[in-house]
Each structure stands twice: as structure tokens, then as C-alpha cells.
Design a protein around this motif. Structure first.
Motif, PDB file in Angstrom:
ATOM      1  N   LEU A   1       0.830  -1.500   0.012  1.00  0.00           N
ATOM      2  CA  LEU A   1       0.350   0.183  -0.441  1.00  0.00           C
ATOM      3  C   LEU A   1       0.954   1.567   0.265  1.00  0.00           C
ATOM      4  O   LEU A   1       2.264   1.206   0.473  1.00  0.00           O
ATOM      5  CB  LEU A   1      -0.910  -0.176   1.316  1.00  0.00           C
TER       6      LEU A   1
ATOM      7  N   ALA B   1       1.259   5.243   0.784  1.00  0.00           N
ATOM      8  CA  ALA B   1       0.682   6.356   1.464  1.00  0.00           C
ATOM      9  C   ALA B   1       0.487   7.600   0.375  1.00  0.00           C
ATOM     10  O   ALA B   1       2.420   7.808   0.178  1.00  0.00           O
ATOM     11  CB  ALA B   1       1.821   6.579   2.987  1.00  0.00           C
TER      12      ALA B   1
ATOM     13  N   ARG C   1      -0.783  11.607   4.108  1.00  0.00           N
ATOM     14  CA  ARG C   1      -0.868  11.810   4.992  1.00  0.00           C
ATOM     15  C   ARG C   1       1.107  11.667   5.445  1.00  0.00           C
ATOM     16  O   ARG C   1       1.727  11.205   6.963  1.00  0.00           O
ATOM     17  CB  ARG C   1      -0.659   9.978   5.323  1.00  0.00           C
TER      18      ARG C   1
ATOM     19  N   TYR D   1      -1.076   6.140   9.770  1.00  0.00           N
ATOM     20  CA  TYR D   1       0.097   4.855   9.434  1.00  0.00           C
ATOM     21  C   TYR D   1      -0.511   3.349  10.065  1.00  0.00           C
ATOM     22  O   TYR D   1      -0.160   2.695   9.258  1.00  0.00           O
ATOM     23  CB  TYR D   1       1.194   5.273  10.008  1.00  0.00           C
TER      24      TYR D   1
ATOM     25  N   GLU E   1      -2.896   2.752   7.658  1.00  0.00           N
ATOM     26  CA  GLU E   1      -2.487   1.882   6.525  1.00  0.00           C
ATOM     27  C   GLU E   1      -1.940   0.492   7.029  1.00  0.00           C
ATOM     28  O   GLU E   1      -2.011  -0.263   6.201  1.00  0.00           O
ATOM     29  CB  GLU E   1      -1.278   2.687   5.999  1.00  0.00           C
TER      30      GLU E   1
ATOM     31  N   ARG F   1      -4.663  -1.807   7.585  1.00  0.00           N
ATOM     32  CA  ARG F   1      -5.311  -2.286   7.038  1.00  0.00           C
ATOM     33  C   ARG F   1      -4.288  -3.410   5.511  1.00  0.00           C
ATOM     34  O   ARG F   1      -4.944  -4.243   5.289  1.00  0.00           O
ATOM     35  CB  ARG F   1      -5.067  -0.698   5.985  1.00  0.00           C
TER      36      ARG F   1
END
Length: 103
Positions: A27, A29, A33, A50, A53, A56
């Protein structure tokens, strides 16, 4: 499906080994962010962006691993290991374990 970091499941016996299964999630960022996380880190706070993320990515990797185990006919994954890496501002989470059938 039972997913555990231990090599066995208490009270259950492993009746078949289906093989090693893995799941990966990468993923990115975004820059906002990143900037916000940098400011929060300076003042000693936690970076919720973070953390979200990371959560996830972990859930995605575990779900993919479980799907692969189910496709092999397994009903559990034992010995699960989670690894985290940052590659060029992208977060990679990998999950691996042994797909098994519990009797």
C-alpha cells in the motif's frame, strides 16, 4: 478458518498438510499523510494515518493467505509469520504459514 502463529492448535490434531501459503499487500501512503505523520512524530504523538494503513495492509495479507489455504482444502493455517517492509515510500506486509486440515 483458524489462523495462529503457533505450530499447532490446542485440542485439535493436524490430519493433513496442504503446503505453505502466503499473502502480500503493498500500500502506498500519500504525501499528505507523510507530512502529517512527520509532524506528529516530531511532537511525540502517534501517527493514526500510518497505523490505519498498517492495519489495512495486515488484514489484506492475512485474508489473501486464508483464501489460498481454503483453495487448497485447508481449514486452518498454523505457524503464521508477519513481515513488514518499507519500499520506496510504500508499505509491504507479507503473511506466510502452513495450510493444514484439522481432524
Amino acid at each position: 478458518m483458524i489462523v495462529t502463529t503457533t505450530p499447532s492448535v490446542e485440542g485439535k490434531s493436524i490430519s493433513g498438510y496442504k503446503g505453505i501459503v502466503t499473502g502480500e499487500a503493498i500500500l502506498g501512503a500519500n504525501i499528505f499523510r507523510d507530512l502529517f505523520a512527520g509532524i506528529r512524530d516530531i511532537v511525540g504523538g502517534r501517527s493514526a494515518a500510518y497505523e490505519q494503513e498498517l492495519g489495512r495492509a495486515r488484514e489484506t495479507a492475512l485474508r489473501e493467505m486464508q483464501e489460498k489455504a481454503a483453495a487448497l482444502g485447508a481449514n486452518a493455517v498454523v505457524g503464521v509469520d508477519l513481515d513488514y517492509e518499507v519500499i520506496n515510500n510504500m508499505l509491504m506486509v507479507s503473511a506466510s504459514g502452513t495450510a493444514v486440515t484439522l481432524g
